[in-house]
Design a protein around this motif. Structure first.
Motif, PDB file in Angstrom:
ATOM      1  N   UNK A 155      61.926 120.157  27.549  1.00  0.00           N
ATOM      2  CA  UNK A 155      60.733 119.927  26.729  1.00  0.00           C
ATOM      3  C   UNK A 155      60.812 120.645  25.389  1.00  0.00           C
ATOM      4  N   UNK A 156      62.036 120.926  24.919  1.00  0.00           N
ATOM      5  CA  UNK A 156      62.207 121.666  23.661  1.00  0.00           C
ATOM      6  C   UNK A 156      61.375 121.081  22.525  1.00  0.00           C
ATOM      7  N   UNK A 157      61.378 119.760  22.400  1.00  0.00           N
ATOM      8  CA  UNK A 157      60.692 119.105  21.273  1.00  0.00           C
ATOM      9  C   UNK A 157      59.177 119.287  21.305  1.00  0.00           C
ATOM     10  N   UNK A 158      58.642 119.737  22.434  1.00  0.00           N
ATOM     11  CA  UNK A 158      57.190 119.886  22.562  1.00  0.00           C
ATOM     12  C   UNK A 158      56.680 121.185  21.943  1.00  0.00           C
ATOM     13  N   UNK A 159      57.577 122.135  21.657  1.00  0.00           N
ATOM     14  CA  UNK A 159      57.135 123.417  21.109  1.00  0.00           C
ATOM     15  C   UNK A 159      56.959 123.328  19.596  1.00  0.00           C
ATOM     16  N   UNK A 160      55.881 123.926  19.097  1.00  0.00           N
ATOM     17  CA  UNK A 160      55.628 123.983  17.669  1.00  0.00           C
ATOM     18  C   UNK A 160      56.285 125.257  17.128  1.00  0.00           C
ATOM     19  N   UNK A 161      57.426 125.090  16.503  1.00  0.00           N
ATOM     20  CA  UNK A 161      58.187 126.230  15.972  1.00  0.00           C
ATOM     21  C   UNK A 161      58.112 126.283  14.450  1.00  0.00           C
ATOM     22  N   UNK A 162      57.132 125.607  13.877  1.00  0.00           N
ATOM     23  CA  UNK A 162      57.064 125.459  12.422  1.00  0.00           C
ATOM     24  C   UNK A 162      56.774 126.773  11.699  1.00  0.00           C
ATOM     25  N   UNK A 163      56.303 127.797  12.432  1.00  0.00           N
ATOM     26  CA  UNK A 163      56.042 129.089  11.787  1.00  0.00           C
ATOM     27  C   UNK A 163      57.330 129.839  11.472  1.00  0.00           C
ATOM     28  N   UNK A 164      58.437 129.496  12.128  1.00  0.00           N
ATOM     29  CA  UNK A 164      59.698 130.216  11.921  1.00  0.00           C
ATOM     30  C   UNK A 164      60.262 129.945  10.539  1.00  0.00           C
TER      31      UNK A 164
END
Length: 552
Positions: free
Chosen positions: A306-315
């Motif tokens: 489910x990697x694509x489900x995480x919101x990592x946009x803050x990085x």
């Protein structure tokens, strides 16, 4: 090597004739503070900003609250008779108390001794005795480790150990209760007696033969290293750093904790030990701007269903260290994890740890084909291992480093110190390296890992980078194993992308045909589910070699 189709020979000598030496000149001065004084500066500047978050327990500290708890623990240690220079051990997984112990011991000049959480009784007994630990902080348990039971087994053999405090146990509360505001004068006096050059930390290097050695580090060593690593990825008080790497290692406690507090940033602990789901959840929920890890950690995170489900946009940034990063992994970290400014660091415990680091605007080739260039205020050179002569750029030799970051020595082992640090105060790393014309450095292996096949020098890193592009290979490590005729032959240990369809030796050799020199093509193949690893995330190649030439 940016493209796997362009595998050249490592060590083409520079045409400029320039030597493999570089010095990190800088207009930013070194910090002359102790760790405690530096923390005071952060508290004065950002008292209400978050300093520490523990995701598992939900606990949070502002800088003012964190400093108050650090000082409370420091007073408790004073009340318990901990003197300047006394060794205080910590044998624990990642938790807020680990960080409190780190800064509290620094406050009073005690030497914190990091103990690998994976150690068992034989190893912890050695460290307790060798360092002369008088007070030990320990986890109660983690996974299959019952720390209390192991301490009880060795306590009688360690006469200097007078007290053990367990995290999450009444013994912790009892210790804290000793500290009182009435100790303020003693506390102030102790702090006034400290120097930034005092030993403050002992970290045991993971030796592959015999017992580990205790690298002894000062305030000056680790505070400055954490600060300049943070400077090179532009940390400010706005940053929130997700630290899934172990605190017991320099990666966690220096590049993580000290880089954070010297810039007013926040330390986010995602879990007691690495868990890819917990890590990405922490990044998402805590809006982390920076993420740390060794390449295998990033591979595990990217591999989540489910990697694509995480919101990592803050990085925006992070640090990858421990071992070289495959090109394809770096591409995904930059594009899919939003870490456009991710940095590669190279170092060793004995150098606090970082000596070389890529810069924020470096291209993909530099981030995957090199480990960066020299840090401010540090010198590096590449020398002939036999003669010690500095080699021309482009030549493979031993990497040496010198400067504020070099350890004070191995604890109570002057002879081993002299073997590692020469008369000129150069630390000999044991790593084979090539310095390029632009000053960037490639690590091509350990001197002891270099394969010599029929007189030809083979650098495993080159073959590993090439084989990462094989469609059936998820991860690969190359080692030399004995051969009657050639002395050594090349064994490729691989983790397949699909366990049900692993590559065959014939397929691997066919993939290399015409693209690698014949003597570099693996003659043995071993398919594995996982590689043996140290807790700090490095592959234990010695164990792969000890497995012999088994496999196809």
């Amino acid at each position: 090597m940016s493209e796997v189709s362009d595998v050249g020979e490592i060590g083409d000598v520079s045409e400029t004739g320039e030597l493999s030496y570089a010095h990190g000149t800088s207009g930013t001065p070194l910090i002359g503070d102790t760790i405690g004084a530096n923390l005071d500066r952060a508290v004065a500047a950002w008292p209400d900003r978050e300093a520490l978050v523990d995701v598992l327990s939900g606990r949070r500290w502002t800088y003012a609250q964190f400093a108050a708890d650090v000082d409370g623990l420091a007073r408790a240690l004073l009340a318990g008779g901990v003197a300047k220079g006394d060794r205080v051990g910590i044998w624990a997984v990642n938790c807020p108390e680990w960080v409190l112990v780190q800064y509290a011991t620094a406050r009073i000049g005690a030497v914190m001794v990091n103990i690998n959480p994976a150690y068992r009784t034989h190893e912890v007994e050695y460290v307790l005795k060798q360092a002369g630990i008088s007070v030990l902080f320990a986890s109660l348990s983690h996974k299959t480790s019952d720390y209390r039971a192991m301490v009880e087994q060795v306590r009688g053999k360690c006469p200097q150990l007078r007290e053990t405090v367990y995290i999450g146990d009444p013994s912790w509360d009892a210790l804290i209760a000793r500290g009182t505001p009435g100790q303020d004068e003693e506390f102030r006096t102790r702090r006034s007696e400290l120097s930034c050059d005092d030993p403050i930390n002992i970290q045991y290097t993971s030796g592959t033969t015999g017992f580990p050695k205790g690298a002894t580090l000062s305030h000056h060593n680790i505070l400055n290293n954490g600060y300049f690593v943070g400077e090179l990825i532009a940390y400010t008080e706005q940053d929130r750093i997700c630290v899934p790497v172990p605190f017991y290692h320099c990666f966690g406690m220096v590049m993580g904790n000290l880089a954070a507090t010297s810039h007013g940033a926040c330390i986010v602990i995602p879990a007691p030990s690495f868990d890819p789901t917990a890590t990405l959840s922490a990044v998402q929920d805590e809006r982390c701007t920076s993420l740390y890890g060794v390449p295998t950690m990033f591979i595990a995170e990217l591999g989540l269903a489910d990697f694509a489900m995480y919101d990592l946009s803050s990085l925006r940034t992070g640090i990858m260290a421990g071992s070289p990063c495959p090109v394809e992994v770096m591409k995904r970290v930059v594009s899919e994890m939003h870490m456009a400014e991710v940095s590669i660091c190279y170092g060793m415990t004995e150098t606090s740890p970082v000596s070389l680091q890529t810069r924020r605007d470096d291209d993909l080739e530099h981030r995957t084909g090199t480990v960066g260039r020299v840090l401010p205020h540090i010198e590096v050179k590449v020398v002939d291992p036999a003669t010690g002569t500095t080699l021309p750029r482009g030549s493979a030799g031993e990497l040496c480093t010198r400067g504020y970051s070099v350890m004070l020595g191995y604890w109570d082992e002057p002879e081993k110190t002299a073997e590692a640090v020469d008369a000129g105060r150069w630390m000999h790393t044991g790593d084979l390296a090539v310095m390029l014309d632009d000053g960037y450095v490639q690590i091509v292996g350990r001197i002891k890992d270099m394969i010599i096949r029929g007189g030809e020098n083979i650098y495993p890193r080159e073959i590993e980078e090439f084989l990462y592009a094989h469609p059936k290979i998820a991860d690969v490590q190359v080692v030399g194993v004995p051969h009657e005729r050639y002395g050594e032959e090349v064994l490729a240990c691989v983790i397949p992308r699909d366990a049900g369809d692993p590559p065959t030796l014939e397929e691997v050799r066919a993939f290399c045909e015409g693209r690698l020199a014949h003597y570099k093509v693996p003659s043995r193949l071993r398919v594995m589910e996982a590689f043996p690893m140290t807790v700090s995330g490095k592959v234990r190649k010695v164990e792969l070699r000890e497995g012999g030439a088994g496999g196809a």
